[in-house]
Design a protein around this motif. Structure first.
Motif, PDB file in Angstrom:
ATOM      1  N   LEU A  71       4.512  14.813   0.239  1.00  0.00           N
ATOM      2  CA  LEU A  71       4.889  13.551   0.879  1.00  0.00           C
ATOM      3  C   LEU A  71       4.414  12.092   0.376  1.00  0.00           C
ATOM      4  O   LEU A  71       2.868  12.339  -0.169  1.00  0.00           O
ATOM      5  N   LEU A  72       4.918  11.090   0.223  1.00  0.00           N
ATOM      6  CA  LEU A  72       4.434  10.013  -0.216  1.00  0.00           C
ATOM      7  C   LEU A  72       4.406   9.065   1.151  1.00  0.00           C
ATOM      8  O   LEU A  72       5.586   8.779   1.844  1.00  0.00           O
ATOM      9  N   LEU A  73       3.517   8.291   1.348  1.00  0.00           N
ATOM     10  CA  LEU A  73       3.451   7.307   2.226  1.00  0.00           C
ATOM     11  C   LEU A  73       3.413   5.781   1.750  1.00  0.00           C
ATOM     12  O   LEU A  73       2.546   5.503   0.950  1.00  0.00           O
ATOM     13  N   THR A  74       4.205   4.871   2.409  1.00  0.00           N
ATOM     14  CA  THR A  74       4.173   3.400   2.245  1.00  0.00           C
ATOM     15  C   THR A  74       4.240   2.901   3.031  1.00  0.00           C
ATOM     16  O   THR A  74       4.569   2.885   4.402  1.00  0.00           O
ATOM     17  N   LEU A  98       2.101  -4.407   7.829  1.00  0.00           N
ATOM     18  CA  LEU A  98       1.114  -3.620   7.271  1.00  0.00           C
ATOM     19  C   LEU A  98       0.576  -3.901   6.148  1.00  0.00           C
ATOM     20  O   LEU A  98       1.109  -4.432   5.255  1.00  0.00           O
ATOM     21  N   ILE A  99      -0.692  -3.719   6.000  1.00  0.00           N
ATOM     22  CA  ILE A  99      -1.476  -4.151   4.794  1.00  0.00           C
ATOM     23  C   ILE A  99      -2.032  -2.747   4.119  1.00  0.00           C
ATOM     24  O   ILE A  99      -2.110  -2.872   2.842  1.00  0.00           O
ATOM     25  N   PHE A 100      -2.461  -1.921   4.929  1.00  0.00           N
ATOM     26  CA  PHE A 100      -2.894  -0.935   4.176  1.00  0.00           C
ATOM     27  C   PHE A 100      -2.683   0.490   4.928  1.00  0.00           C
ATOM     28  O   PHE A 100      -2.536   0.497   6.219  1.00  0.00           O
ATOM     29  N   VAL A 101      -2.441   1.650   4.278  1.00  0.00           N
ATOM     30  CA  VAL A 101      -2.043   2.938   4.906  1.00  0.00           C
ATOM     31  C   VAL A 101      -2.926   3.895   3.985  1.00  0.00           C
ATOM     32  O   VAL A 101      -3.453   3.730   2.976  1.00  0.00           O
ATOM     33  N   SER A 151       1.089  -1.140  -0.035  1.00  0.00           N
ATOM     34  CA  SER A 151       0.152   0.035  -0.016  1.00  0.00           C
ATOM     35  C   SER A 151       1.034   1.127   0.043  1.00  0.00           C
ATOM     36  O   SER A 151       1.724   1.369   0.787  1.00  0.00           O
ATOM     37  N   LEU A 152       0.502   2.300  -0.999  1.00  0.00           N
ATOM     38  CA  LEU A 152       1.183   3.496  -0.824  1.00  0.00           C
ATOM     39  C   LEU A 152       0.188   4.597  -1.459  1.00  0.00           C
ATOM     40  O   LEU A 152      -0.678   4.318  -1.776  1.00  0.00           O
ATOM     41  N   GLN A 153       0.635   5.933  -0.958  1.00  0.00           N
ATOM     42  CA  GLN A 153      -0.442   6.896  -1.300  1.00  0.00           C
ATOM     43  C   GLN A 153       0.318   8.293  -1.076  1.00  0.00           C
ATOM     44  O   GLN A 153       1.332   8.391  -0.261  1.00  0.00           O
ATOM     45  N   TRP A 154      -0.137   9.269  -2.161  1.00  0.00           N
ATOM     46  CA  TRP A 154       0.443  10.521  -1.965  1.00  0.00           C
ATOM     47  C   TRP A 154      -0.470  11.378  -1.210  1.00  0.00           C
ATOM     48  O   TRP A 154      -1.557  11.273  -1.116  1.00  0.00           O
TER      49      TRP A 154
END
Length: 457
Positions: free
Chosen positions: A209-212, A240-243, A200-203
């Motif tokens: 910022l990029l979250l992983t 971790l499965i999801f952010v 899982s990753l998200q801006w």
């Protein structure tokens, strides 16, 4: 090397598919056995996150699954609902299962990520998409993720995310690296601090910022100006499965350890810790205003958490098997559809989808039509429709208003791991277990054969 491999070492019928010809020629029995075991373990881990009940599914080198279940049409779906071939376009190129797809937020680019060690950026034309694509196939950029440091070892693409401007695509991989790509397919950066797979990753919306989230039990915030690690969060005791970002600096994480943490950039401890789930937590998602957090788990429960109260607001019971994914409707205060009801959808291994009144915590309706686990759901941007993809190899498009199945597609020939809509509400994309990506022209399909068959109770 020994020419004869005993069944105790490698099962030729079941395990030969894991070996490359060069391996068989150059390696001894012990090495071959290790290769088989490593690849089986990798397949098991990938299967856990892209379809939890995959132990009986075999995928050959061409990505074809077998054995297939008998052909099936849900009893509540009329044959007239089937999408016409003229309203479908198949994007071919991947050789193994498609784990994720992501539309660019600003244009007609579609990204897909696969276990074949590639992501692809497809240039989808504007206008009457499907009809024009039959005469002018889309251009595609192939993003290679092979681990060249380990003899070209395969490296499955496990997550995708575009930044808010649609200029950069982030990809996560089984080997634990995050890669940053320009929309033209040029590699910008490789982020290497994680030591476990990234699923899982998200801006953040601001794009700085990029979250992983990783199987090394940690989440990382990356500075997108320097691509340096700004902060690593090590609160979980399991992968971790999801952010999910709440806003530009705060986010939530969930894990196999049954915990949810709400964290903030610069803070050394979680802001909130929620611990009421009794099974692995498969997904979390903030509502459109960022005030409510939904979660779903292997314990068959869906929960809605209030940060204002710091506790579980609604404990939604109704599914009788693991809940794999949840989605908020893009409706209610703070959205482009402010006058429509806010709805939470949940999809489960019990083959159903449930729609919940998020504020009252009541079940609105159950969507029946699939016969096996539902792995992916997506609301259309206007909130009127819901697409779903299932292990039963069917994609359904539902009316949120009355729960009817408006359209169904069942000719992809494989499990569907991902569905999503383009921003214009007219194209649904589906990623299949045999490597194909299918585009469905929903607007044209509904105009051809409108259908009102029921699919709810």
């Amino acid at each position: 090397m020994e020419a004869n491999m005993g069944s105790s070492d490698v099962d030729v019928d079941g395990d030969y598919v894991h070996l490359e010809p060069i391996d068989i020629i150059t390696k001894d029995v012990h090495s071959l056995k290790q290769i088989v075991n490593d690849k089986k373990e990798k397949a098991k881990e990938l299967g856990k996150h892209f379809g939890k009940d995959t132990e009986h599914v075999q995928v050959d080198r061409q990505g074809n699954e077998g054995p297939s279940p008998m052909d099936f049409t849900p009893s509540l779906v009329s044959p007239s609902c089937e999408v016409s071939d003229s309203d479908v376009y198949v994007l071919e190129g991947h050789s193994f299962e498609v784990n994720a797809c992501a539309w660019s937020p600003t244009g007609s680019l579609l990204a897909s990520g696969s276990s074949d060690s590639t992501a692809r950026i497809w240039e989808i034309s504007n206008g009457p998409c499907i009809s024009s694509m039959h005469s002018s196939p889309p251009n595609v950029h192939v993003l290679n993720h092979f681990n060249f440091s380990i003899n070209n070892e395969s490296n499955a693409v496990t997550a995708l995310a575009w930044n808010e401007e649609g200029e950069l695509l982030a990809t996560g991989s089984y080997e634990g690296q995050a890669s940053i790509w320009r929309k033209n397919g040029k590699l910008e950066e490789i982020l290497k601090k994680h030591t476990g797979s990234i699923f899982s990753l998200q801006w953040n919306k601001r794009g700085d910022l990029l979250l992983t989230g990783s199987f090394d039990n940690t989440a990382i915030l990356w500075d997108t100006g320097t691509w340096e690690c700004k902060q690593q969060f090590a609160f979980h005791s399991a992968p971790l499965i999801f952010v999910e970002f709440r806003n530009n600096t705060a986010f939530a994480t969930c894990s196999e350890d049954k915990m949810i943490y709400v964290c903030s950039f610069g803070e050394s401890q979680p802001v909130y810790a929620f611990s009421e789930h009794q099974g692995e937590i498969n997904a979390i998602q903030w509502d459109p205003t960022g005030t409510l957090l939904a979660s779903c788990s292997d314990d068959s429960f869906v929960k809605i958490w209030s940060l204002e109260l710091g506790m579980c607001l609604h404990d939604l019971q109704g599914h009788n098997e693991a809940v794999y994914t949840i989605k908020w409707s893009p409706t209610g205060p703070g959205t482009i559809n402010p006058d429509k009801q806010l709805v939470l959808a949940s999809a489960s291994g019990d083959s159903t989808i449930k729609l919940w009144d998020a504020h009252k915590g009541h079940l609105l309706r159950t969507l029946n039509g699939h016969r096996e686990a539902v792995y992916s759901i997506a609301f259309s941007p206007n909130g009127n429709y819901l697409a779903s993809g299932s292990r039963d190899r069917h994609l359904h498009i539902w009316s949120v208003k009355d729960g009817s199945i408006l359209k169904t597609y069942s000719r992809g020939g494989a499990i569907i791991y991902h569905v999503s809509w383009n921003r214009e509400n007219d194209i649904v994309v589906a990623g299949f277990g045999n490597g194909i990506v299918t585009l469905i022209d929903f607007r044209s399909a509904v105009k051809r054969l409108p259908c009102t068959d029921g699919g709810s109770r």
